[in-house]
Design an enzyme around this catalytic site. Sequence first.
Site, short mmCIF file in Angstrom:
data_model
loop_
_atom_site.label_atom_id
_atom_site.label_comp_id
_atom_site.label_asym_id
_atom_site.label_seq_id
_atom_site.Cartn_x
_atom_site.Cartn_y
_atom_site.Cartn_z
N ASP A 146 81.89 21.83 37.85
CA ASP A 146 82.31 20.96 36.75
C ASP A 146 82.28 19.51 37.20
O ASP A 146 82.19 19.21 38.40
CB ASP A 146 83.72 21.34 36.29
CG ASP A 146 83.92 21.12 34.79
OD1 ASP A 146 83.35 20.16 34.25
OD2 ASP A 146 84.65 21.92 34.17
N TYR B 208 73.69 19.03 18.44
CA TYR B 208 74.46 20.08 19.10
C TYR B 208 73.92 21.46 18.73
O TYR B 208 73.64 22.30 19.60
CB TYR B 208 75.93 19.98 18.70
CG TYR B 208 76.77 21.16 19.14
CD1 TYR B 208 77.26 21.25 20.43
CD2 TYR B 208 77.07 22.20 18.24
CE1 TYR B 208 78.02 22.33 20.84
CE2 TYR B 208 77.82 23.29 18.64
CZ TYR B 208 78.30 23.36 19.94
OH TYR B 208 79.04 24.45 20.34
N LYS C 14 71.94 24.43 21.06
CA LYS C 14 72.44 25.81 21.17
C LYS C 14 71.41 26.81 20.63
O LYS C 14 71.26 27.92 21.15
CB LYS C 14 73.76 25.94 20.42
CG LYS C 14 74.90 25.11 21.02
CD LYS C 14 75.18 25.48 22.46
CE LYS C 14 76.42 24.80 23.01
NZ LYS C 14 76.73 25.18 24.40
#
Length: 261
Positions: A32, A156, A160
Amino acid sequence: MGIYAITGASSGIGAKTKELLIQQGHKVINIDLKDGDICVNLASQEGRQSAVDQLHTMCPDGLDGMICNAGVSGACGNLGLIISLNYFGTVAVANGVYDLLKKHGSCVVTVSNTISQGAGRKDIVDLLNNIGDEKRVLSLISSMDSTNLSVGNSLYVSTKYALARWVRRVSATWAANGVRINAVAPGNVHTAMTATMSTTAKMALNALPIPTKYGQECLMAPEEIAEVMVFLASDSARGVNGNIMFVDGGTDALLNTEKVY
């Protein structure tokens, strides 16, 4: 027990997935930007390569699972970040550890149930899947209005959708070499990302019904998604490959009742 790596496990769905795996006795490596075991920026080529290199050093005998969960929403205000992190970051890390997974592992990718709702731009999707030129895509979107929420959401969904298509495309080859790969398509989940949404955005979320939450003004819990991710990454799902699993409380089925495939 096994060794799993998760991108974006410092919060939200990723954190809950990490927690569940640790409860089962597995070792989990969190990749991360902050508070990770490997702290890198997966939106950059340098960060992705660093993550892959470090995983090879830490796990020479292979990974049992790679869960690619890191991403940002369409409301983040940074269109380039949506493209670079959500799509290119995910694909680069998954491909980068493929040789580690070939020893005995599987891969799970986070997409979104919005991929079936028609908001994505198929031209962007095709550029991502068929050209794969990050600089070209970033140049193309540089003139778009980053303050327009509909633009951000469209990109977005495009990332995806492209991820879901990529999973389907590589699944047969990967499985033939011993690596299963699947995607989870979550619905609206209560995370730090949704908690900071505007009142208008939250109203829009609540307007999209979640059948399992009927009569409740609440979103799904992160563990509802995490439990499915853990299952797909496990040997219990050894017969599941190339699947885009909607984990949205039945929202997609409600909106697309007649679609069975």
